[in-house]
Design a protein around this motif. Sequence first.
Motif, PDB file in Angstrom:
ATOM      1  N   PHE A 184      -5.170   0.793  -3.911  1.00 47.06           N
ATOM      2  CA  PHE A 184      -5.143   0.018  -2.672  1.00 47.06           C
ATOM      3  C   PHE A 184      -5.821  -1.337  -2.818  1.00 47.06           C
ATOM      4  O   PHE A 184      -5.483  -2.282  -2.118  1.00 47.06           O
ATOM      5  CB  PHE A 184      -5.703   0.851  -1.518  1.00 47.06           C
ATOM      6  N   PHE A 185      -6.736  -1.436  -3.772  1.00 47.10           N
ATOM      7  CA  PHE A 185      -7.295  -2.746  -4.094  1.00 47.10           C
ATOM      8  C   PHE A 185      -6.201  -3.638  -4.700  1.00 47.10           C
ATOM      9  O   PHE A 185      -6.040  -4.801  -4.316  1.00 47.10           O
ATOM     10  CB  PHE A 185      -8.473  -2.610  -5.067  1.00 47.10           C
ATOM     11  N   ILE A 186      -5.446  -3.070  -5.614  1.00 48.28           N
ATOM     12  CA  ILE A 186      -4.383  -3.859  -6.261  1.00 48.28           C
ATOM     13  C   ILE A 186      -3.346  -4.297  -5.228  1.00 48.28           C
ATOM     14  O   ILE A 186      -2.959  -5.458  -5.161  1.00 48.28           O
ATOM     15  CB  ILE A 186      -3.738  -3.045  -7.394  1.00 48.28           C
ATOM     16  N   LEU A 187      -2.930  -3.342  -4.394  1.00 42.60           N
ATOM     17  CA  LEU A 187      -1.895  -3.670  -3.409  1.00 42.60           C
ATOM     18  C   LEU A 187      -2.405  -4.656  -2.353  1.00 42.60           C
ATOM     19  O   LEU A 187      -1.606  -5.345  -1.721  1.00 42.60           O
ATOM     20  CB  LEU A 187      -1.373  -2.391  -2.737  1.00 42.60           C
ATOM     21  N   SER A 188      -3.728  -4.730  -2.184  1.00 38.36           N
ATOM     22  CA  SER A 188      -4.263  -5.635  -1.157  1.00 38.36           C
ATOM     23  C   SER A 188      -3.999  -7.109  -1.492  1.00 38.36           C
ATOM     24  O   SER A 188      -4.126  -7.969  -0.634  1.00 38.36           O
ATOM     25  CB  SER A 188      -5.762  -5.393  -0.962  1.00 38.36           C
ATOM     26  N   HIS A 189      -3.619  -7.384  -2.733  1.00 40.76           N
ATOM     27  CA  HIS A 189      -3.285  -8.766  -3.099  1.00 40.76           C
ATOM     28  C   HIS A 189      -1.872  -9.148  -2.668  1.00 40.76           C
ATOM     29  O   HIS A 189      -1.452 -10.297  -2.838  1.00 40.76           O
ATOM     30  CB  HIS A 189      -3.388  -8.959  -4.616  1.00 40.76           C
ATOM     31  N   PHE A 190      -1.134  -8.181  -2.168  1.00 36.42           N
ATOM     32  CA  PHE A 190       0.295  -8.412  -1.879  1.00 36.42           C
ATOM     33  C   PHE A 190       0.654  -7.901  -0.486  1.00 36.42           C
ATOM     34  O   PHE A 190      -0.065  -7.086   0.082  1.00 36.42           O
ATOM     35  CB  PHE A 190       1.169  -7.669  -2.909  1.00 36.42           C
ATOM     36  N   GLU A 191       1.780  -8.381  -0.001  1.00 36.35           N
ATOM     37  CA  GLU A 191       2.374  -7.716   1.157  1.00 36.35           C
ATOM     38  C   GLU A 191       3.494  -6.827   0.630  1.00 36.35           C
ATOM     39  O   GLU A 191       4.465  -7.329   0.034  1.00 36.35           O
ATOM     40  CB  GLU A 191       2.943  -8.735   2.158  1.00 36.35           C
ATOM     41  N   VAL A 192       3.344  -5.515   0.811  1.00 38.63           N
ATOM     42  CA  VAL A 192       4.371  -4.603   0.317  1.00 38.63           C
ATOM     43  C   VAL A 192       5.513  -4.587   1.337  1.00 38.63           C
ATOM     44  O   VAL A 192       5.405  -3.963   2.387  1.00 38.63           O
ATOM     45  CB  VAL A 192       3.805  -3.185   0.100  1.00 38.63           C
ATOM     46  N   VAL A 193       6.563  -5.326   1.037  1.00 38.72           N
ATOM     47  CA  VAL A 193       7.658  -5.417   2.011  1.00 38.72           C
ATOM     48  C   VAL A 193       8.533  -4.166   2.004  1.00 38.72           C
ATOM     49  O   VAL A 193       9.054  -3.752   3.025  1.00 38.72           O
ATOM     50  CB  VAL A 193       8.525  -6.686   1.815  1.00 38.72           C
ATOM     51  N   HIS A 194       8.658  -3.552   0.824  1.00 39.48           N
ATOM     52  CA  HIS A 194       9.330  -2.251   0.782  1.00 39.48           C
ATOM     53  C   HIS A 194       8.913  -1.480  -0.461  1.00 39.48           C
ATOM     54  O   HIS A 194       8.729  -2.056  -1.523  1.00 39.48           O
ATOM     55  CB  HIS A 194      10.853  -2.367   0.824  1.00 39.48           C
ATOM     56  N   HIS A 195       8.761  -0.181  -0.277  1.00 40.98           N
ATOM     57  CA  HIS A 195       8.329   0.698  -1.373  1.00 40.98           C
ATOM     58  C   HIS A 195       9.003   2.055  -1.154  1.00 40.98           C
ATOM     59  O   HIS A 195       9.200   2.476  -0.013  1.00 40.98           O
ATOM     60  CB  HIS A 195       6.795   0.825  -1.332  1.00 40.98           C
ATOM     61  N   PRO A 196       9.335   2.770  -2.240  1.00 40.16           N
ATOM     62  CA  PRO A 196      10.073   4.029  -2.089  1.00 40.16           C
ATOM     63  C   PRO A 196       9.330   5.112  -1.298  1.00 40.16           C
ATOM     64  O   PRO A 196       9.969   5.962  -0.678  1.00 40.16           O
ATOM     65  CB  PRO A 196      10.285   4.503  -3.531  1.00 40.16           C
ATOM     66  N   VAL A 197       7.991   5.143  -1.340  1.00 39.30           N
ATOM     67  CA  VAL A 197       7.278   6.174  -0.571  1.00 39.30           C
ATOM     68  C   VAL A 197       6.162   5.626   0.321  1.00 39.30           C
ATOM     69  O   VAL A 197       5.882   6.200   1.372  1.00 39.30           O
ATOM     70  CB  VAL A 197       6.711   7.314  -1.471  1.00 39.30           C
TER      71      VAL A 197
END
Lengths: 433, 298
Positions: free
Chosen positions: B31-44
């Motif tokens: 979640f630290f890594i993903l916090s650098h991005f906006e996850v616009v779509h992900h499989p799960v």
Amino acid sequence: MNNITVKKLIEKIEGEAELDFTFNQGEIEDVKINFGFYRGIEEILRGHDAWDALVITPRVCGICNHAHLLAAVRAIENGYENSGLKVNLTSKAKAIREFTLSCELIQNHIKWLYMTIFPHFEKFVGAVSEENYAMKATYLASTITKALAVFSGQWPHASYAIPGGVTCDPTHLDVMQAQSLVDESIKFFEEVVIGLSIDDYLAMESVSSFDKIQGDFGKLLRLMIVNDMGNKGYSHDRFIVFGESVLSKPGRSIITNVTNVDISCVIENEQKGTVSKAVTYKDKFYEVGPLARGMVAKTPIVRSLHKRFKDSVLSRVFARIHEVALLLDYSKSLLNKLQLDEPSCVLKSDVRLTDFDGIGTVEAARGSLIHKTTVRDGVITNYDIITPTQWNLGNSKAVDQGIAIEAMIGSSSIEEATFIFRTFDVCSVCTTQ
Amino acid sequence: MASQNKPKLLWLQSITCNGNTHSFLNHPDLFFILSHFEVVHHPVLDSSYSMEDVIAGIVPCDILILEGSFQEEGFLKSGVEVSSIIKHYANKAKHIISVGTCATFGGIFKQKNPEAISGFCFNAEEKTERYNAYASKLISLPGCPMHPKWLSYVLLMISGKKDIPIDNLHRPVELYGYTVHMGCTRNEYFEWKIDTKTFGLKEGCLFYETGCRGPYTRGSCNKILWNDINSKTRAGTPCFGCTEPNYPQESFFETKTNMGIPDKMPLGVSKRAYLTLTSVAKSFTIKRFSERLMEYDK
């Protein structure tokens, strides 16, 4: 004449599925389930060395790959036995295999609880919280798969179970690492998921003690009861189990009456409009998975729940999370009893039979998984995989509605029906292979 | 929530088992890594746009993560060719990361129909017709599945606006400069040419008889451990060469030999060099290597 059909793409189910809902006077009268793409693992295996199934079949599925590995290795061992080579696994090899499989089931169930059930149920009933459920899911899932990897080398996609045993040769240090990871998982489960000690939890035998369950699971159960989930999603009340495990022996349960099963009565059928095949037992659909295991094993609390709520959404959801408690407890006892001085593998690496037919069954996260292998001159000439989701998600036949379809029929909205659909822990990639 | 300033991350699946998706979920700092991005779509993971939005082509995309083998025709989602969805976002994206051997080279699912199925920019080692259009923004992370930390390295390098040094197949050199053999706990047995006698022992090398492809497979599995704890070879399982363009090959648990010599040499080693070293190593009998590493109750 009043029928309206609505198409809906369902996502985040290990791939996608398309459901065609037919409404009649505001109620769902029929559903067709379509899975899109056939990847052909069974065809890919033909012509490969018999043992290559240990590497290729886990790639059926990223979330239950370990179950495929164990079904594949059991199919080879069963084939060896059918050809006269009895394989007597050591208790150590057996225990390690059971441990790693238990870890995989735990990660699956906990991801399903937090990443499928919670967000979709809250959305459905309009009670969306700001919680980062995925963080809870991945914390427990990655902790328990770390314990798994102590023995298997990695998760996902390990191939450490081989005919005759396992490839690893763990030390006491390894076992201690795995033990503390299991203990950490239990601590999380107690404090966050159920809000009481696992021993107190496992001592419960009746629905009347449901109030004791706190934590996220307690919150979910109450939200489900308030929203009448004990009266939704009824299917045929027919359950089947083929794999032998701590959770259940093989058997089938029809309205609580449990009898034996014979694997030769299992038939796969092609279906129109979808690449997945439906599976029946003596021409009837049966539900597989945690609720099936609880019913066939006559697990007291599952039976108690079933008495009141039958095969409803509530029973289905409860049975799956209940397995997490059973499996955490079991994993711990497996490690405590591990006999490290026994051999890991009883067959020499150059012992290879070249002609055999074998069947391997495993209780995977979603239910019974069956692999059948036919080997001639050392090469796979036929391979057949029957996945749990094929049982639960088959389309209806003239005489019998599919399991998940029967559960969705009668719903008044697509939102409710798709939530019921998700309670089967749908896996698109397994269903289509 | 300054999410509009963050790079937009789109994770798109083609012909796949979801193995890379679940591998990445094991990352301890997910979640630290993903916090650098906006996850616009992900499989799960929960994300800001639905699959229907993705198919409609309306989702913003700076970084495209591709999982699964590529097929130009015949793989549809909601009646739309997945190949056209992939190309739509590949054109938009500033970075394309192919995660796993399927998306990179074709992998296991290519075997179903080798003429029609491949990786997105590579078909095994060959460049596909799409290569030139996307080469300037392509990073390859082969592996069946890829290691979660391989992806986090690439994502954090991108978010830190750093250049990622890559090789001719677009693999980051810091991840694929190693062979899987490097760091294996069985290295001493390899040096002295001692194969494990059977599966299920911590002693012995798996290269000579039991199929290990570690010495000629690129990957950092024994440098960056799996699940932070282990690797296949440490657990006694041979390396299957799953990061390589020609994966999967056959007979994973046996070493193909020719007159007793492994058919395939360690990366960059000539047969002559190998034979010279082998004959010297084998001329000595070293007692320690014929014994167990540890004896209990002796």
